[in-house]
Enzyme design. Structure first.
Site: not given
Length: 335
Positions: A48, A53, A149, A175, A204, A207, A214, A281, A287
């Site tokens: 995606d 972006y 979206s 989305q 996300s 979040a 963290k 993402g 990650q």
């Protein structure tokens, strides 16, 4: 990897979708190459991006990275958000949609897009014009399907009405922004998608990093983190004391279970019959690797109750939580 049908369509997508918002911005080409290779090795077939972006930089990078393996991927991109200050380089005029799809195809180095999203809902737009243009793009073979979206439930229903009226294939996917700190989509968006047969691919699930644990309540966020960089979106929405406290409570539960909070949060989103896939993402390969174990995490009835006790179904983590980029507009004062 799990593969799920995208709503009522016959298309099967991996339960994890690789989101590339960071590519060309926080993620350089070499790291992005490692991420894409790892995702492919783990069976991910869904990627995606969006025109906005890095102002086309993400699409260009994705195109180079997919290369000759393009046909291994279900490729989704988006349009609608502003690409410049010029009046016809955003939103959903036929003029801009036709032009920008060609721009995206060039940046992506492909002759078709599997899914083209309308990136956000503009309530003063002529949706009929947008729907008919989507139909023409499908007929021309430039896109295979389209999606929406950040649309609210009633606007999804209106989109379906216009598609039927124009004899245009209905959107295949929605989305929304959905995670266990923001359960608002459960009230209208998810039921609408289920009723009309749209797949749901939320973004996300962690979040914007809050659901990794963290960020510590009452402490300055680490330099280099999204909140530490002063990212406007997280500071306006997720980065609030109540959400950080909820994350810490869930962190304790996950440590006792022997899994990471981000994996639990991702698995919680996937443990919903409406969900076709969830967007991961990553900024770094590390990650990305943290997302893979989420596929094998089962959410128990007791854990559903735990989350419900922290964030009520259909609500957000705390009163007043809303995203200024997508404001409410139901109260209109008389003129």
């Amino acid at each position: 990897m799990q593969y799920r049908r995208l709503g009522n369509s016959n298309l099967k997508v991996s339960a994890l979708c690789l989101g590339t918002m960071m590519f060309g911005d926080q993620t350089d080409f070499d790291e992005a190459q490692r991420i894409v290779a790892s995702a492919h090795d783990h069976g991910i077939n869904f990627i995606d991006t969006a025109d906005v972006y890095s102002k086309g930089g993400s699409e260009e990078m994705v195109g180079k990275l997919l290369g000759t393996g393009r046909h291994d991927w279900i490729l989704a991109t988006k349009l609608g958000n502003s690409m410049s200050r010029q009046p016809n380089q955003s939103h959903y005029s036929r003029h801009w949609m036709m032009r920008e799809v060609d721009n995206s195809l060039q940046r992506l180095g492909t002759d078709y897009i599997d899914i083209l999203y309308m990136h956000r809902d503009f309530h003063d737009e002529n949706l009929d014009e947008a729907v008919r243009t989507m139909g023409d793009l499908i007929q021309a073979g430039k896109i295979r399907a389209f999606g929406v979206s950040n649309f609210r439930g009633w606007r999804i229903a209106e989109m379906l009405r216009l598609c039927e009226k124009a004899n245009v294939p209905q959107p295949a996917v929605c989305q929304p922004y959905y995670n266990l700190l923001n359960r608002g989509p459960e009230t209208e968006i998810l039921p609408a998608c289920g009723h009309y047969g749209l797949g749901v691919v939320p973004y996300s699930p962690i979040a914007r990093g809050v659901l990794t644990g963290k960020y510590q309540p009452g402490q300055t966020p680490a330099e280099g983190s999204r909140a530490g960089r002063g990212d406007r979106r997280i500071l306006e929405t997720e980065f609030r004391e109540e959400s950080l406290l909820i994350a810490q409570k869930l962190q304790e539960h996950c440590q006792a279970r022997g899994i990471k909070l981000g994996q639990f949060a991702t698995a919680w989103v996937l443990a919903n019959r409406h969900i076709s896939a969830v967007i991961a993402g990553p900024r770094t390969l590390t990650q990305m690797e943290d997302y893979y174990p989420a596929i094998d995490v089962t959410i128990t009835d007791e854990e559903e109750a735990l989350v419900d006790g922290l964030v009520a179904p259909g609500h957000a983590s705390t009163p007043g939580y809303n995203d200024p980029s997508y404001p409410f507009f139901g109260r209109i004062r008389p003129t």
